[in-house]
Design a protein around this motif. Sequence first.
Motif, PDB file in Angstrom:
ATOM      1  N   ALA A   1      -3.351   6.214   2.129  1.00 16.74           N
ATOM      2  CA  ALA A   1      -3.943   7.340   1.425  1.00 16.74           C
ATOM      3  C   ALA A   1      -5.395   7.024   1.099  1.00 16.74           C
ATOM      4  O   ALA A   1      -5.747   5.890   0.794  1.00 16.74           O
TER       5      ALA A   1
ATOM      6  N   TYR B   1       4.113   4.287   4.419  1.00 14.76           N
ATOM      7  CA  TYR B   1       2.920   4.139   3.596  1.00 14.76           C
ATOM      8  C   TYR B   1       2.443   2.693   3.564  1.00 14.76           C
ATOM      9  O   TYR B   1       3.237   1.750   3.547  1.00 14.76           O
TER      10      TYR B   1
ATOM     11  N   ARG C   1      -0.213   0.281   1.395  1.00 12.45           N
ATOM     12  CA  ARG C   1      -1.044   0.201   0.194  1.00 12.45           C
ATOM     13  C   ARG C   1      -2.463  -0.202   0.602  1.00 12.45           C
ATOM     14  O   ARG C   1      -2.661  -1.160   1.344  1.00 12.45           O
TER      15      ARG C   1
ATOM     16  N   HIS D   1       0.521   4.983   7.002  1.00 13.04           N
ATOM     17  CA  HIS D   1      -0.542   5.844   6.470  1.00 13.04           C
ATOM     18  C   HIS D   1      -1.121   5.223   5.215  1.00 13.04           C
ATOM     19  O   HIS D   1      -0.388   4.837   4.308  1.00 13.04           O
TER      20      HIS D   1
END
Length: 468
Positions: free
Chosen positions: A260, A155, A157, A258
Amino acid sequence: MKLFVRYIAVGLIAVTVGWFLLCMIYPWSWISSTPYMLQDEKKLQGISRRQLDTRIRRLRDEEIETFNITGNYLIDKYKENNGMMAGENGRGILLAGDEEMMGKEALLLYQINTVVSDYIPLNRKVPDSRPLPLQPLLVEIKKNRTTLAMSQLDYIRAKSLLYYFDRDYKPRYGFDWKLVFFENYFRDEQMEGKAVTEAFQGVVMVGAGFAVDSEYFKEIGTYDKGMKIWGGENLELSWRVSMCGGQLVHALCSHIGHIARPQPYLFPEGRQETEIYNYKRAVDVWMGPYKKYVYNAYPAMKHINSGNLTDRLLLKKRLKCKSFDWYLDNIWPELFRFEVNVMASGQLLNTKYNVCLDNNDYVYQSAKKFTARECNSIFAKQGFALSTDGKLRSSLNCVGTQCEPDGCFAILIDCLDPSLDRWNHKTDGQLQSDKNFCLDLDEDYQVLASRCDPLKATQIWKIVAIPL
C-alpha cells in the motif's frame, strides 16, 4: 495469442507479450520497495541468518538516509526523472545502460509496450522462487478467451517487506452507490462444492493484477481513453466485460504481493473532481436509470461535462451489451435498487430527535451496530427501504437485531443471514420486527432494538422521500 498483463505492487507495469516471453520473464518479480535490499538478500543465501539480518539493517539505514529525496533508492540514483511524463502520472523513469538497450530490443522482437513509473523501473527484477503467479490466469484464459482473470492480492508491509496472507481468506471486490470500491470475501455458499483451483465469478476488479487476451482486450475497447489520470477505470472495465459477453474471474491460486502506498498521482484539476469526471463517463454509458443514485451521491456530477461519449456508446451497441439490471441481477445482486420489489423507500426520520437512520458507510457482511445522523438525503448513506419480503434494506445491508448483556441493538447485517428480522411500518410510526422489537434511539443516536411502546416518542419513524 497475446496477453495484456497489468501487475501492481506499488506502481504499475503494463506489458503486451507473447506466450514465450511470458514464460521467460515471469520467473522474475517487480518489487516496489527497497529492491536492492532483496537483491543483497538473494546473494547472501549461503550465510547465517544473523549475518543476513545485520546486512539488512544496514541497508535499511541507507534507505532512511535517502528517504528525504523520493524515498526510493534506485530512483534517486537512476538516470533521469520527468514529472511531466505521461503514463500513470508518476515521475517517469528513463532506463539506462544495458536495460535501455534491452528495452529497445524487446520492443522490436516481442512488441512489448512497457509503461514504467518511478515505482517500478525494470532494473528492480530479482529472482523469485515462488510458483509462477501467471499460470493460473493463463489456464482460465485458455479455457475462454473472453476472460479477464485476476490474481489474489496478498499484502507486503512497506517498511519490513513482510509478506503476509490468510490462506483461508478468499477476497471478492464490490462497490456501493458512491462507487466506493471495497474488499469483501466469498460466502460459504459461493464456495460450496467448488475446488479452490476453480475460477470464481468476480464483481469488479482491483486496479491491476489481471491478465487478458490482448486481442480480446482490443475487441472490447481497451480502457476508456477519455478518462483522466486515475479513478473509475477498474469499475468501467469490469462492467463492460461482464455486460458484453465476457467474464471476470478470480483465480485464487494466483497470488501477487501488494504494498500500500500514498496516492502518488498529480491531479491538476483536483483529485475528487477528476474521479467524479471519470465516474460520470462510466455511469452515463453503463448504468442506465441507476446512474441517478450516483448523481445523488455527487451532486456536482450533474454539471460536469464528461466529454464525447459517442465512441463508447457505439461500442456498447456493437457488442450487444446487456443492461445494468442484468448486471445487478446476475453479478452483483447485493447492491440494492430502491425501486425494485419495495413497498416504500426513502429516509427514515426519527421524529423525536429529527435525525435519520444512516448506514455509517458500512459495506461488509458481518454484523455491526450503527447510528442515526443528521439527515442528508443521500441514498448511498441514508436510503432505506421496506422490501416486499419484509426486509429493511440499505444499499448493501439489512437491519437486524442483536441482544448483548448491556441491551439489545439494531445491527447492519448480511441480507442473506437466516436470522434476519422482518419488519413492519405500523400506522402509528413504529418499525416493528417479527421478534417483537421496535426500532429505537438513545440520546447518542445509537440505534436500539427495544420492547415496543406506542407512547415512546423515540420509536416513531417517518419515511421521507429522497428527491432524485
